[in-house]
Write a protein that holds these residues in place. Structure first.
Motif, PDB file in Angstrom:
ATOM      1  N   PRO A   5       0.825  -1.209   0.000  1.00 28.06           N
ATOM      2  CA  PRO A   5       0.000   0.000   0.000  1.00 28.06           C
ATOM      3  C   PRO A   5       0.861   1.261   0.000  1.00 28.06           C
ATOM      4  O   PRO A   5       1.916   1.315   0.629  1.00 28.06           O
ATOM      5  CB  PRO A   5      -0.806  -0.122   1.295  1.00 28.06           C
ATOM      6  CG  PRO A   5      -0.018  -1.060   2.166  1.00 28.06           C
ATOM      7  CD  PRO A   5       0.656  -2.015   1.236  1.00 28.06           C
ATOM      8  N   VAL A   6       0.403   2.264  -0.743  1.00 28.45           N
ATOM      9  CA  VAL A   6       1.111   3.536  -0.830  1.00 28.45           C
ATOM     10  C   VAL A   6       0.363   4.556   0.017  1.00 28.45           C
ATOM     11  O   VAL A   6      -0.858   4.686  -0.084  1.00 28.45           O
ATOM     12  CB  VAL A   6       1.196   4.017  -2.295  1.00 28.45           C
ATOM     13  CG1 VAL A   6       1.933   5.356  -2.375  1.00 28.45           C
ATOM     14  CG2 VAL A   6       1.893   2.969  -3.155  1.00 28.45           C
ATOM     15  N   SER A   7       1.079   5.272   0.854  1.00 32.15           N
ATOM     16  CA  SER A   7       0.445   6.233   1.750  1.00 32.15           C
ATOM     17  C   SER A   7      -0.202   7.362   0.956  1.00 32.15           C
ATOM     18  O   SER A   7       0.275   7.728  -0.127  1.00 32.15           O
ATOM     19  CB  SER A   7       1.479   6.815   2.723  1.00 32.15           C
ATOM     20  OG  SER A   7       2.354   7.694   2.028  1.00 32.15           O
ATOM     21  N   PRO A   8      -1.285   7.937   1.455  1.00 32.06           N
ATOM     22  CA  PRO A   8      -1.917   9.074   0.777  1.00 32.06           C
ATOM     23  C   PRO A   8      -0.954  10.230   0.532  1.00 32.06           C
ATOM     24  O   PRO A   8      -1.050  10.915  -0.496  1.00 32.06           O
ATOM     25  CB  PRO A   8      -3.038   9.469   1.747  1.00 32.06           C
ATOM     26  CG  PRO A   8      -3.366   8.208   2.486  1.00 32.06           C
ATOM     27  CD  PRO A   8      -2.049   7.506   2.644  1.00 32.06           C
ATOM     28  N   ALA A   9      -0.026  10.452   1.451  1.00 31.57           N
ATOM     29  CA  ALA A   9       0.932  11.541   1.275  1.00 31.57           C
ATOM     30  C   ALA A   9       1.827  11.311   0.062  1.00 31.57           C
ATOM     31  O   ALA A   9       2.119  12.243  -0.711  1.00 31.57           O
ATOM     32  CB  ALA A   9       1.790  11.692   2.532  1.00 31.57           C
ATOM     33  N   LEU A  10       2.251  10.048  -0.127  1.00 32.08           N
ATOM     34  CA  LEU A  10       3.090   9.737  -1.282  1.00 32.08           C
ATOM     35  C   LEU A  10       2.292   9.799  -2.578  1.00 32.08           C
ATOM     36  O   LEU A  10       2.800  10.235  -3.610  1.00 32.08           O
ATOM     37  CB  LEU A  10       3.721   8.350  -1.111  1.00 32.08           C
ATOM     38  CG  LEU A  10       5.086   8.303  -0.432  1.00 32.08           C
ATOM     39  CD1 LEU A  10       5.579   6.876  -0.312  1.00 32.08           C
ATOM     40  CD2 LEU A  10       6.090   9.146  -1.203  1.00 32.08           C
ATOM     41  N   VAL A  11       1.049   9.341  -2.528  1.00 36.37           N
ATOM     42  CA  VAL A  11       0.194   9.438  -3.717  1.00 36.37           C
ATOM     43  C   VAL A  11       0.052  10.901  -4.122  1.00 36.37           C
ATOM     44  O   VAL A  11       0.160  11.257  -5.302  1.00 36.37           O
ATOM     45  CB  VAL A  11      -1.184   8.803  -3.453  1.00 36.37           C
ATOM     46  CG1 VAL A  11      -2.118   9.067  -4.639  1.00 36.37           C
ATOM     47  CG2 VAL A  11      -1.049   7.305  -3.219  1.00 36.37           C
ATOM     48  N   SER A  12      -0.157  11.768  -3.147  1.00 37.42           N
ATOM     49  CA  SER A  12      -0.294  13.196  -3.431  1.00 37.42           C
ATOM     50  C   SER A  12       0.997  13.796  -3.967  1.00 37.42           C
ATOM     51  O   SER A  12       0.974  14.709  -4.808  1.00 37.42           O
ATOM     52  CB  SER A  12      -0.719  13.945  -2.162  1.00 37.42           C
ATOM     53  OG  SER A  12      -2.013  13.550  -1.761  1.00 37.42           O
ATOM     54  N   ALA A  13       2.133  13.297  -3.471  1.00 37.19           N
ATOM     55  CA  ALA A  13       3.417  13.813  -3.949  1.00 37.19           C
ATOM     56  C   ALA A  13       3.663  13.441  -5.402  1.00 37.19           C
ATOM     57  O   ALA A  13       4.205  14.235  -6.179  1.00 37.19           O
ATOM     58  CB  ALA A  13       4.541  13.281  -3.071  1.00 37.19           C
ATOM     59  N   LEU A  14       3.266  12.233  -5.785  1.00 38.55           N
ATOM     60  CA  LEU A  14       3.530  11.752  -7.137  1.00 38.55           C
ATOM     61  C   LEU A  14       2.428  12.114  -8.119  1.00 38.55           C
ATOM     62  O   LEU A  14       2.677  12.230  -9.323  1.00 38.55           O
ATOM     63  CB  LEU A  14       3.734  10.236  -7.115  1.00 38.55           C
ATOM     64  CG  LEU A  14       5.112   9.804  -6.602  1.00 38.55           C
ATOM     65  CD1 LEU A  14       5.093   8.379  -6.094  1.00 38.55           C
ATOM     66  CD2 LEU A  14       6.156   9.967  -7.706  1.00 38.55           C
ATOM     67  N   ALA A  15       1.201  12.255  -7.631  1.00 40.05           N
ATOM     68  CA  ALA A  15       0.074  12.597  -8.498  1.00 40.05           C
ATOM     69  C   ALA A  15      -0.759  13.684  -7.817  1.00 40.05           C
ATOM     70  O   ALA A  15      -1.880  13.439  -7.370  1.00 40.05           O
ATOM     71  CB  ALA A  15      -0.771  11.359  -8.786  1.00 40.05           C
ATOM     72  N   PRO A  16      -0.213  14.887  -7.711  1.00 38.35           N
ATOM     73  CA  PRO A  16      -0.877  15.943  -6.935  1.00 38.35           C
ATOM     74  C   PRO A  16      -2.233  16.364  -7.476  1.00 38.35           C
ATOM     75  O   PRO A  16      -3.044  16.926  -6.735  1.00 38.35           O
ATOM     76  CB  PRO A  16       0.130  17.101  -6.983  1.00 38.35           C
ATOM     77  CG  PRO A  16       1.003  16.817  -8.159  1.00 38.35           C
ATOM     78  CD  PRO A  16       1.079  15.333  -8.258  1.00 38.35           C
ATOM     79  N   ASP A  81       3.988  14.119 -14.282  1.00 38.69           N
ATOM     80  CA  ASP A  81       4.451  13.629 -12.988  1.00 38.69           C
ATOM     81  C   ASP A  81       5.582  12.620 -13.125  1.00 38.69           C
ATOM     82  O   ASP A  81       6.454  12.548 -12.260  1.00 38.69           O
ATOM     83  CB  ASP A  81       3.284  12.986 -12.232  1.00 38.69           C
ATOM     84  CG  ASP A  81       2.129  13.960 -12.051  1.00 38.69           C
ATOM     85  OD1 ASP A  81       2.374  15.078 -11.569  1.00 38.69           O
ATOM     86  OD2 ASP A  81       0.990  13.602 -12.406  1.00 38.69           O
ATOM     87  N   ILE A  82       5.561  11.842 -14.185  1.00 35.89           N
ATOM     88  CA  ILE A  82       6.644  10.903 -14.467  1.00 35.89           C
ATOM     89  C   ILE A  82       6.896  10.876 -15.967  1.00 35.89           C
ATOM     90  O   ILE A  82       6.035  11.269 -16.763  1.00 35.89           O
ATOM     91  CB  ILE A  82       6.361   9.464 -13.968  1.00 35.89           C
ATOM     92  CG1 ILE A  82       5.145   8.870 -14.682  1.00 35.89           C
ATOM     93  CG2 ILE A  82       6.195   9.415 -12.458  1.00 35.89           C
ATOM     94  CD1 ILE A  82       4.944   7.388 -14.431  1.00 35.89           C
TER      95      ILE A  82
END
Length: 247
Positions: A5-16, A81-82
């Motif tokens: 699982p990816v944390s919401p904070a990391l999801v927001s960092a990679l796909a704001p 984003d990438i």
């Protein structure tokens, strides 16, 4: 394959923006092109992008570019984003790369009438080398070539055409593309060997933070180790490219 699982904070960092915006370079058909039936982007880099979006749990939005330099700039300018492009020191500003996932050879194409028989004979005065502007091999040769002249064109197609028209004596490019050009019509040949290994990696804007960069880097390593990259190369009928070793 197991998904952590990816944390919401990391999801927001990679796909704001709540969607993973992906820059796809169609100028390298080894990694991406358009599906003949649907016209949609397809290829190894597209497969990786969709899998990474699935890991993050967000939709994937693909934006295509005809040249690597344009694809790189989209990520550097935070319009994506990438992205997927070759690792090169000249591209480091504003970007963070993963380790490579695929290795591709760079080679030279010459006319059948050329006296040149090896890569070591290319860098000579009065020799003109055509390249796709901003490509990995353009950046590499810009640093390495001492005596020959580099002539830049807007993509691989015009660079190859310049050799056939006599505008240049040598065309540089991805080896598979050069071999396809030599097979397409007589009059040109690929020099044996390679002058560089192009390391194809994923990248993200530098400002996304170390944790986001680590997640993307770990994803690439997992995709190599699990056979995802190898299977994608096979599925898309790609020959000559190899899966990069563990980073």
């Amino acid at each position: 394959m197991t998904q952590q699982p990816v944390s919401p904070a990391l999801v927001s960092a990679l796909a704001p923006e709540g969607v993973l915006r992906v820059s796809i370079n169609l100028g390298n058909p080894i990694l991406a092109g358009r599906d003949r039936a649907s016209g949609e982007p397809a290829g190894v880099s597209v497969d990786l992008a969709r899998e990474f979006g699935r890991r993050l749990g967000v939709p994937v939005e693909l934006t295509t570019y005809d040249r690597a330099a344009l694809s790189v700039e989209a990520v550097r300018a935070d319009r994506a984003d990438i992205g997927f492009f070759a690792v090169d020191p000249a591209r480091g500003e504003g970007l963070r790369f993963t380790a490579p996932y695929v290795l591709i050879e760079g080679g030279y194409l010459v006319s059948d009438a050329s006296p040149v028989t090896g890569n070591g004979e290319v860098d000579r005065a009065e020799t003109r080398i055509s390249v796709g502007s901003g490509s990995a091999y353009d950046l590499f040769l810009t640093r390495e070539i001492r005596d020959a002249e580099i002539v830049r064109f807007p993509g691989a197609g015009p660079a190859l055409a310049a050799l056939r028209s006599g505008e240049v004596e040598v065309a540089a490019g991805i080896r598979q593309l050069l071999e396809a050009e030599a097979a397409r019509a007589p009059g040109v040949r690929v020099l044996p060997g390679r002058f560089m290994v192009i390391q194809q990696a994923m990248g993200t804007p530098a400002g996304r933070g170390q944790a986001a960069q680590d997640l993307l880097a770990g994803f690439v390593e997992e995709m190599k180790a699990a056979g995802f990259v190898a299977e994608a190369l096979k599925r898309h009928g790609i020959e000559g490219a190899t899966v990069a070793p563990a980073g």
